[in-house]
Structures are given as structure tokens and as C-alpha cells.
Design an enzyme around this catalytic site. Sequence first.
Site, mmCIF file in Angstrom:
data_model
loop_
_atom_site.group_PDB
_atom_site.id
_atom_site.type_symbol
_atom_site.label_atom_id
_atom_site.label_comp_id
_atom_site.label_asym_id
_atom_site.label_seq_id
_atom_site.Cartn_x
_atom_site.Cartn_y
_atom_site.Cartn_z
ATOM 1 N N ASP A 114 -8.069 9.041 -2.769
ATOM 2 C CA ASP A 114 -7.199 9.561 -1.707
ATOM 3 C C ASP A 114 -7.266 11.082 -1.683
ATOM 4 O O ASP A 114 -8.337 11.647 -1.918
ATOM 5 C CB ASP A 114 -5.768 9.044 -1.966
ATOM 6 C CG ASP A 114 -4.997 8.840 -0.686
ATOM 7 O OD1 ASP A 114 -4.591 9.859 -0.092
ATOM 8 O OD2 ASP A 114 -4.800 7.685 -0.270
ATOM 9 N N ASP B 109 7.459 13.078 -12.562
ATOM 10 C CA ASP B 109 7.467 11.621 -12.747
ATOM 11 C C ASP B 109 6.204 11.117 -13.457
ATOM 12 O O ASP B 109 6.170 9.969 -13.908
ATOM 13 C CB ASP B 109 7.599 10.903 -11.396
ATOM 14 C CG ASP B 109 8.997 11.051 -10.797
ATOM 15 O OD1 ASP B 109 9.751 11.915 -11.277
ATOM 16 O OD2 ASP B 109 9.311 10.319 -9.843
ATOM 17 N N HIS C 116 -0.374 12.626 0.665
ATOM 18 C CA HIS C 116 -0.712 11.209 0.850
ATOM 19 C C HIS C 116 -1.127 10.567 -0.472
ATOM 20 O O HIS C 116 -0.667 9.476 -0.831
ATOM 21 C CB HIS C 116 -1.846 11.139 1.870
ATOM 22 C CG HIS C 116 -2.144 9.794 2.426
ATOM 23 N ND1 HIS C 116 -3.083 8.957 1.865
ATOM 24 C CD2 HIS C 116 -1.648 9.141 3.505
ATOM 25 C CE1 HIS C 116 -3.152 7.852 2.595
ATOM 26 N NE2 HIS C 116 -2.294 7.927 3.595
ATOM 27 N N ALA D 90 -12.032 -1.526 5.514
ATOM 28 C CA ALA D 90 -11.279 -2.760 5.231
ATOM 29 C C ALA D 90 -11.871 -3.962 5.961
ATOM 30 O O ALA D 90 -11.622 -5.109 5.576
ATOM 31 C CB ALA D 90 -9.811 -2.569 5.617
ATOM 32 N N SER E 266 -1.398 2.540 4.837
ATOM 33 C CA SER E 266 -1.709 3.315 3.627
ATOM 34 C C SER E 266 -0.681 3.075 2.541
ATOM 35 O O SER E 266 -0.992 3.149 1.354
ATOM 36 C CB SER E 266 -1.703 4.815 3.950
ATOM 37 O OG SER E 266 -2.887 5.195 4.570
#
Lengths: 78, 394
Positions: free
Chosen positions: B138, B147, B170, B283, B342
Site C-alpha cells: 500500500d 499503536d 491509506h 482483483a 480498500s
Amino acid sequence: MKKQILVSIDDSYLDRIPILVEELRGKGLEVKHTMPALGVVSGAADEDTLGSLREVKGVAALEEERSVEIAPPDSPIQ
Amino acid sequence: MNGQEMAAETTGRFLVTLRDDATPDAPEVLSRALGIGETVKAEGAGLTAAEQPQDQAIVFERLGIAIVSAPPQQVREMGVAAIEDTDIITFEPERVVYTTETSAPPSRHRADLTWGLRAIGVETTSLTGEGIEVAVLDTGLDLNHPDFVGREAASRSFVAGEEVEDLHSHGTHCIGTACGSAMEGIDPRYGVAPGARIFAGKVLSNQGRGVDTDILAGIEAAVERGSRVVSLSLGARTVPGQPHSEAFEKAALRARAAGTLLVAAAGNDSNRPNVRNPVSHPANCPSILAVAAVDQDHEVASFSNGGPASAGGGRVDLAAPGVDIHSSVPMPARYEEKSGTSMATPHVAGVVALLAEANPIATPDDLVRMLIDNAARLEASADDVGAGLVQAPQ
């Protein structure tokens, strides 16, 4: 006019990729990236050499590279 | 009933499944068919076998199921009577079940989960993707995001002239959904596979643009590293009748042969109900799983691509949460909600990691079968959601 292309290698030629790549170079492919695990070679070639590249033994398919795009960060749909 | 079920430990009680419209008349049906004297509601009833009188049934009205006890000498007779009664669907022994947890769950405050994680059954699984590598190709990752501190993560940029650092957001969002942590203080929890190893491959520029070669280079690296799944929240629009890429199809097949499964976003080019566009590249390749997006009502998101393969497009394989998805973004914002196929795709990649953890020797083809078999069926057409809503193994 150069085109960015992807060359897919036939299953039976996966063990001879370096030889095949040399042959593609000889026919005018400027190799950008060889991906032996995937059996794909990318590069740039003049439009009028595409026919002869496609005829190289072991080439399963030849296609023009696409570009993909995602929306800008603040777009509602990504 | 198969041999395995026969061998399961049972309690001596039996479950009677009633026809939907017979449930309100449960006392009458059970008395007529099985000679049950008294039927009580589950609410307030003693539920253990020891506390249930012999001729009493306990009924779960909302489930349409009654629990009865049967003395061994009457089991056969009651079973036959039950099967012959048109208001009773099944009569089966109550089984003893045990949790699959190996240690007691922490008793401390448990964080809430995003709606997406709940919808795919993450709340009740003890799997975390431990020992499994998930590749997310990505826009990279915010490597200093609090995190992800202490997480096992590798990263590499395939974009000329750009570092892995995610200046778009993203990539950090998608990695968060697939692999986000479950440590204390992260509330709600938003990561499907918090125990997975992360491979953050940057194949899209900070402007959100990428080319086939860089994506393939990322896939190749993931295969060589032994990533079990590659999450591709990216795509190029296709038109009906457009063939899929030979290079990506071959790459996906070879990746699968090497142990790596590819999942990709079905794309966001639709505007339902009026416009439904075909599945995006890559895809639309048969060997890459295409993921559609659903909203909190489990309805197909308006933007989600799909449509019948007969119309000359790729097939949607699965659906996953993809509307108003809360996940990590680069600091200082830290979190943001985003929508899109996404966001749906990394939910599936995370579930693949959980499946791979639970089934260490499963091949990518095995994992695909499990994904399809476990998916929760949806009302929407299979053309739009494939086998249904992806579900975490329990």
C-alpha cells in the site's frame, strides 16, 4: 514510442529465466525488474518490437503495464 | 448423524427443534408428541440437567428449541415420535462442549471492538495470527505510530525515491485493520490479527499512485519472505468484457503454489443502485480473492463493484466490512474512519492470518475453501458479495 510492459513466462521455462531474459534484451526489451518467483519480467520496449518479443520461446503473454490509483486521503471513499 | 457426533460426550438430555410457527404452541406439541407434562420458559428455569424434572421441557422461545430429558429406555421411542411429528424438525442429544482456550481470559477491562471486527466474529476468537506474516502492499506505514510500538514488523519501499513512511494514510489504515494491536488502551480495538508479523510494502506513492511492476515486485518480496497472505487495497478500473491480466494471474497462481494467498479490493467504481461496475484489476484475476464492501446493516456498499461474471467481469469472492471503518492513520491524527473496498480487503487478510495460525499446514487453496465455507451467507446476490461475509475461525 516506448511502452512499459509485463512479460509472463511459461511454466516450462521457469527454470531458465536468466537465459530468457537475455533473449528478451537481445530483442530490444529494457528490463526493469525480473521476478523469478512469479515468473514475470517487466520493462520498456519500442512499440514495433512487441511482436518479436511475443514470439520469443517461453513467453506466455505480453501486456501493457497499468497504473493504479487510490483516492486522496480526505476522500470519503478509498 | 456421523460417527464423530456419536462419540461426543452427551448429557442425557435432548434438543427438540420446533418448526417456526409451532414454537408458540410448544407445550401442546411436546405433550402430544413426547408426553411432556410441563413446559417452562428458559428464562428463570433451572438449566442444568440435575435440576430439570423428568417430564418437564425447557423452551427457548426465540430459538424455537426445547430441551427435554428422556430416560434411556424411552430415547428410541421418543426419537421416532419426534421425527414423525410434523411440528418437530429435529431431535438430537445435547452435547457437552468445552472452550478451546488454553488459559483463562484476562479478567481486566476488555476494550470495545469496532463494528467491523464484531461483524466478522473477532470478539469471540482466541486466535491472533501469532507466527503468521501478513503483507500489506500500500502507501507504507507510520513507523512511529504509538499503536505499533513493539510490533514485529518489516518494511520496504518499492516506489522509486520514496521511503516507507506513509504520508498518505491509506497504508497505515489498512495495516491497522489487518494487524492492529490489541494492547491495553487501544479502545476500540480495530485490528483483526494483533499477533501477526507485519510486512509493510510500499507500492503506492504518497500521492496514492502505483504501477503494476512495483506491485508485482512487492508480491514477489512477500512470497520470498514467506508471507502467508498479501493484502492489496488497490486497483485499476475495468470495463465490461475486459480480460484479466495474464501476468497477475500467473503471479497469483505461482504465489499460491509457494504458499502465499493474494486478496484484493473489488473496487469502488459503482454508484448503486443505478451503476454497478465490474471488479477492478487485479482483483478480477481468478486466482486473486476479490473483496466487496458491506455496511453495518450487512448491505452492499453503494460504491462496491460486482456483477455477474457472465457480463464479462471478474467474480466477487467474499464481502467484508467497508463502511465507516475506524483504524490507525499517521500521527498526529492517530485514528480516522474511512470507507471503501480498500477497508474491506484487510479484514479478509487478517482472517486469513487467523486461519493460518489455526491450520499451520493448510495450503492457500485450503485457506480459500475455509474462507468460503465459514462465510456468513448474506441476503445480497452472490454476484455482489460472493460467498458472503467473511468470518473469523473460532
